[in-house]
Design a protein around this motif. Structure first.
Motif, PDB file in Angstrom:
ATOM      1  N   SER A   1       0.959  -1.357   0.054  1.00  0.00           N
ATOM      2  CA  SER A   1       0.043   0.016  -0.041  1.00  0.00           C
ATOM      3  C   SER A   1       0.794   1.264   0.001  1.00  0.00           C
TER       4      SER A   1
ATOM      5  N   GLU B   1       0.015   5.560   0.904  1.00  0.00           N
ATOM      6  CA  GLU B   1      -0.766   6.520   1.310  1.00  0.00           C
ATOM      7  C   GLU B   1      -0.403   7.669   1.681  1.00  0.00           C
TER       8      GLU B   1
ATOM      9  N   HIS C   1     -11.882   2.710  -7.047  1.00  0.00           N
ATOM     10  CA  HIS C   1     -11.492   1.349  -7.536  1.00  0.00           C
ATOM     11  C   HIS C   1     -11.410   0.463  -6.093  1.00  0.00           C
TER      12      HIS C   1
ATOM     13  N   ASN D   1      -9.195  -1.070  -5.147  1.00  0.00           N
ATOM     14  CA  ASN D   1      -7.797  -0.906  -4.456  1.00  0.00           C
ATOM     15  C   ASN D   1      -7.383   0.697  -4.449  1.00  0.00           C
ATOM     16  N   VAL D   2      -8.316   1.644  -4.571  1.00  0.00           N
ATOM     17  CA  VAL D   2      -8.114   3.211  -4.563  1.00  0.00           C
ATOM     18  C   VAL D   2      -9.106   3.679  -4.007  1.00  0.00           C
TER      19      VAL D   2
ATOM     20  N   THR E   1     -10.024   7.846  -2.137  1.00  0.00           N
ATOM     21  CA  THR E   1      -9.630   9.120  -1.388  1.00  0.00           C
ATOM     22  C   THR E   1     -10.482   9.574  -0.513  1.00  0.00           C
TER      23      THR E   1
ATOM     24  N   GLU F   1      -5.192   6.743  -0.756  1.00  0.00           N
ATOM     25  CA  GLU F   1      -4.564   5.469  -0.520  1.00  0.00           C
ATOM     26  C   GLU F   1      -4.580   4.297  -1.832  1.00  0.00           C
ATOM     27  N   VAL F   2      -3.795   3.738  -2.071  1.00  0.00           N
ATOM     28  CA  VAL F   2      -3.694   2.721  -3.281  1.00  0.00           C
ATOM     29  C   VAL F   2      -3.145   1.617  -2.559  1.00  0.00           C
ATOM     30  N   LYS F   3      -3.818   0.401  -2.849  1.00  0.00           N
ATOM     31  CA  LYS F   3      -3.355  -0.877  -2.111  1.00  0.00           C
ATOM     32  C   LYS F   3      -3.072  -1.862  -3.751  1.00  0.00           C
TER      33      LYS F   3
END
Length: 315
Positions: free
Chosen positions: A34, A36, A283, A285-286, A288, A312-314
Motif C-alpha cells: 500500500s 498512502e 476502485h 484498490n484505490v 480518496t 490510498e492505493v493498495k
C-alpha cells in the motif's frame, strides 16, 4: 487447505488486497502493499503554530508464504517492509514464522503486531484524537501470537516475551488478548491489555466494543478503561474512554461521523473529540478521502479545527 493465502495476508499484513504470485506443490507465495499520502492540518492549540504539511501515512510491501504440510496444516511465514520512514530507509516491520490450521487456528513467532493493534472502533483517519488508550504497545520483536476464527466465534492471544535484545520495546513485557462473537450483522468483542515495565510501572486496560450493520449503515460503540500503577502501587493514570460512531455508504461514497470522550481521574480532566469524513472509492484498490476534526480538553487552550485530504492505493 480451507483457509486461503489471502486470508493469511489479511491476518499478517492487515490488507484485504493480496496477489498470489506463485503456487506449486503446496507452496504458495503472495505479495501485497500500500501507499498512502495525506495533506494534513493537525490540531493547532492557541499560542502554537502547527503548519499544514504533506504526510506519508503508509508505505509497505508484504510477502507471505504458506507451505502445505498435511490436508489441514501449513507452515507460514511473513516479511514486511515499512517504506514511509522519516529517514527514507526501509525498515523490517514484520518478520515471523508459524503454523496454520483451518480447524485449530494460527500461531506465529517473531516480529509482528500484537492483538492490541486491532482494538478500537474508530472510523477516523487521523483526527480521532482522544480514543481508547493510544499509548499501548502494538508491535514488538519477541511476539508469540495465536489467532482462532471459525466465522462466528473468534479468539486471540499475544505475548511480547521481552528478550531484552535492545529492540524498541526492550524493558517491557506485554500480554493481551481478544474474545468476540458474531451474530449475523452484530459483532461484539472484548480486548484486554497488560504490560509490565522494568521500571516497575504496570498497565491494565480493557475495551468492550460492539458493531451493528444494517443495509448501508454501520454503527459502533465502545467503553474502555486503562490504569497505570507505579512500582509502589500508586495510581499514576486512570482513564475511562467512550466512543460512538456511524457510517453510511451509497454508491462509491461512505460518510462517517464519530464522537470520543475521555475522563482522566488523577488530573480530573475530561476531553471531547468529534470527527467526520467522506471516502470516495475510485476502485477496489484505490480510495480518496477528506476529514475534519475538533477536540476540547479541560483547562487547556482552545484547539483550532483539524482537516486533511488523502489518497490510498493498495495492491
Amino acid at each position: 487447505m480451507k483457509k486461503t493465502l489471502v486470508a493469511l495476508a489479511v491476518l499478517a499484513a492487515g490488507s484485504a488486497q493480496a496477489a498470489e504470485v506463485y503456487n506449486n506443490d503446496g507452496v504458495s507465495v503472495s505479495i501485497s502493499g500500500s501507499a498512502e499520502v495525506q495533506y494534513i492540518q493537525d490540531f493547532e492549540q492557541d499560542g502554537t503554530n502547527v503548519d499544514a504539511t504533506t504526510r506519508l501515512d503508509d508505505g509497505d510491501v508484504t510477502i507471505t508464504t504458506s507451505i502445505e504440510m498435511t490436508d489441514d496444516w501449513a507452515t507460514v511465514a511473513g516479511l514486511s517492509y515499512d517504506l514511509a520512514t522519516d529517514d527514507r530507509d526501509a525498515e523490517t516491520d514484520k518478520l515471523y514464522v508459524g503454523f496454520e490450521s483451518s480447524e485449530y487456528g494460527t500461531i506465529t513467532f517473531g516480529r509482528q503486531t500484537l492483538i492490541a493493534d486491532d482494538d478500537g472502533i474508530g472510523k477516523d483517519f487521523e483526527l480521532g484524537d482522544l480514543q481508547y488508550f493510544g499509548t499501548q504497545i502494538e508491535s514488538a520483536d519477541d511476539v508469540v501470537k495465536y489467532v482462532y476464527d471459525n466465522g462466528q466465534f473468534y479468539f486471540g492471544l499475544s505475548h511480547d516475551l521481552d528478550a531484552a535484545n535492545g529492540d524498541s520495546t526492550s524493558g517491557v513485557e506485554v500480554l493481551d488478548g481478544r474474545i468476540g462473537v458474531r451474530f449475523d450483522d452484530f459483532d461484539v468483542r472484548l480486548y484486554v491489555y497488560t504490560d509490565d515495565y522494568a521500571s516497575g510501572f504496570e498497565t491494565t486496560a480493557y475495551n468492550l466494543e460492539a458493531e451493528y450493520t444494517f443495509d448501508a449503515f454501520n454503527i459502533a460503540a465502545s467503553y474502555g478503561e486503562a490504569e497505570i500503577e507505579t512500582s509502589s502501587g500508586a495510581t499514576f493514570f486512570d482513564a475511562t474512554y467512550i466512543e460512538l460512531n456511524g457510517s453510511y455508504t451509497v454508491d462509491k461514497f461512505t460518510y462517517a461521523i464519530g464522537y470520543a470522550f475521555v475522563s482522566e481521574d488523577e488530573t480530573d480532566t475530561d476531553g471531547d473529540n468529534i470527527y467526520a469524513n467522506v471516502v470516495y472509492q475510485l476502485h477496489a484498490n484505490v480510495r480518496t478521502y477528506a476529514e475534519i476534526g475538533y477536540k476540547d480538553i479541560d483547562n487547556t487552550a482552545d484547539y483550532d479545527l483539524g482537516y486533511l485530504v488523502g489518497m490510498e492505493v493498495k495492491f
